[in-house]
Scaffold this motif. Structure first.
Motif, mmCIF file in Angstrom:
data_model
loop_
_atom_site.group_PDB
_atom_site.id
_atom_site.type_symbol
_atom_site.label_atom_id
_atom_site.label_comp_id
_atom_site.label_asym_id
_atom_site.label_seq_id
_atom_site.Cartn_x
_atom_site.Cartn_y
_atom_site.Cartn_z
ATOM 1 N N MET A 241 0.907 -0.927 0.028
ATOM 2 C CA MET A 241 -0.057 -0.037 0.017
ATOM 3 C C MET A 241 1.059 1.251 0.002
ATOM 4 O O MET A 241 1.830 1.456 0.830
ATOM 5 N N ILE A 242 0.587 1.967 -0.812
ATOM 6 C CA ILE A 242 1.496 3.393 -1.014
ATOM 7 C C ILE A 242 0.650 4.436 -0.790
ATOM 8 O O ILE A 242 -0.130 5.054 -1.708
ATOM 9 N N PRO A 243 0.821 5.032 0.312
ATOM 10 C CA PRO A 243 -0.036 6.227 0.793
ATOM 11 C C PRO A 243 0.469 7.583 -0.095
ATOM 12 O O PRO A 243 1.594 7.592 -0.087
ATOM 13 N N GLN A 244 -0.471 8.476 -0.365
ATOM 14 C CA GLN A 244 -0.113 9.721 -1.214
ATOM 15 C C GLN A 244 -0.855 10.919 -0.654
ATOM 16 O O GLN A 244 -2.148 10.685 -0.234
ATOM 17 N N GLU A 245 -0.271 12.033 -0.391
ATOM 18 C CA GLU A 245 -1.091 13.280 0.065
ATOM 19 C C GLU A 245 -1.885 13.115 1.306
ATOM 20 O O GLU A 245 -2.646 14.013 1.601
ATOM 21 N N PHE A 246 -1.091 12.148 2.403
ATOM 22 C CA PHE A 246 -1.578 12.461 3.563
ATOM 23 C C PHE A 246 -0.956 13.653 4.114
ATOM 24 O O PHE A 246 0.365 13.899 3.935
ATOM 25 N N ILE A 247 -1.530 14.220 5.384
ATOM 26 C CA ILE A 247 -0.777 15.435 5.857
ATOM 27 C C ILE A 247 -0.720 15.139 7.366
ATOM 28 O O ILE A 247 -0.109 15.834 8.097
ATOM 29 N N ARG A 248 -1.125 13.832 7.654
ATOM 30 C CA ARG A 248 -1.100 13.470 9.234
ATOM 31 C C ARG A 248 -1.050 11.988 9.396
ATOM 32 O O ARG A 248 -1.478 11.475 8.551
ATOM 33 N N GLN A 249 -0.440 11.623 10.293
ATOM 34 C CA GLN A 249 -0.423 10.026 10.499
ATOM 35 C C GLN A 249 -1.919 9.713 10.726
ATOM 36 O O GLN A 249 -2.794 10.264 11.177
ATOM 37 N N SER A 250 -1.977 8.510 10.158
ATOM 38 C CA SER A 250 -3.241 7.894 10.218
ATOM 39 C C SER A 250 -3.172 6.288 10.336
ATOM 40 O O SER A 250 -2.106 5.650 10.048
ATOM 41 N N ARG A 251 -4.380 5.491 10.809
ATOM 42 C CA ARG A 251 -4.213 4.166 10.952
ATOM 43 C C ARG A 251 -5.217 3.557 10.254
ATOM 44 O O ARG A 251 -6.318 4.086 9.988
ATOM 45 N N ILE A 252 -4.901 2.514 9.432
ATOM 46 C CA ILE A 252 -5.753 1.902 8.297
ATOM 47 C C ILE A 252 -6.403 0.758 8.939
ATOM 48 O O ILE A 252 -5.779 -0.210 9.860
ATOM 49 N N ARG A 253 -7.745 0.724 8.749
ATOM 50 C CA ARG A 253 -8.592 -0.296 9.185
ATOM 51 C C ARG A 253 -8.986 -1.030 7.973
ATOM 52 O O ARG A 253 -8.991 -0.487 6.834
ATOM 53 N N VAL A 254 -9.540 -2.261 8.040
ATOM 54 C CA VAL A 254 -10.010 -3.100 6.935
ATOM 55 C C VAL A 254 -11.439 -3.493 7.137
ATOM 56 O O VAL A 254 -11.610 -4.054 8.280
ATOM 57 N N LYS A 255 -12.161 -3.498 6.168
ATOM 58 C CA LYS A 255 -13.389 -4.186 6.109
ATOM 59 C C LYS A 255 -13.598 -5.210 5.227
ATOM 60 O O LYS A 255 -13.263 -5.033 3.872
ATOM 61 N N LEU A 256 -13.899 -6.351 5.826
ATOM 62 C CA LEU A 256 -13.628 -7.641 4.858
ATOM 63 C C LEU A 256 -15.054 -7.958 4.463
ATOM 64 O O LEU A 256 -16.028 -7.873 5.266
#
Length: 121
Positions: free
Chosen positions: A45-60
């Motif tokens: 996963m290649i994050p782009q244009e984020f301006i602050r830290q974030s946590r990724i969650r997943v919906k299966l």
């Protein structure tokens, strides 16, 4: 200012930055395996244009079986963590995601796995 009726105009300009995540590969096809055996794939996963830290969650996806029962046959792991962290130059770290599938019943399907950041993007 100070009873001066002069008008002041300020011109502002900016750029809207909307965070997004690119995936490599963009599609993941898991190989057919015998019943009860796990099939696994890895996505970067290649994050782009984020301006602050974030946590990724997943919906299966929840899958409906032939007998009308429902099950979750996917699992997701982030071996190096699921936090998007920005470096001093503003770039974000890449995330490794392992997606695995296992089922005791035969099935074939096409489903989306949703990745959501803290801002629900």
């Amino acid at each position: 200012v100070n009873n001066d009726p002069s008008e002041y105009k300020i011109k502002l300009s900016g750029t809207l930055r909307s965070p997004k995540i690119n995936f490599h590969p963009p599609f993941l096809m898991l190989m057919p395996v015998p019943l009860g055996v796990e099939s696994e794939g890895v996505v970067t996963m290649i994050p782009q244009e984020f301006i602050r830290q974030s946590r990724i969650r997943v919906k299966l996806p929840e899958l409906e079986l032939a007998d009308d029962s429902r099950t979750y046959t996917f699992s997701v792991q982030f071996p190096e963590g699921q936090d998007i962290v920005l470096s001093s130059d503003g770039t974000a770290n890449e995330l490794i995601c392992r997606i695995s599938f296992r089922s005791s019943k035969p099935m074939s399907f096409l489903e989306d796995v949703l990745f959501i950041d803290q801002e629900d993007n």
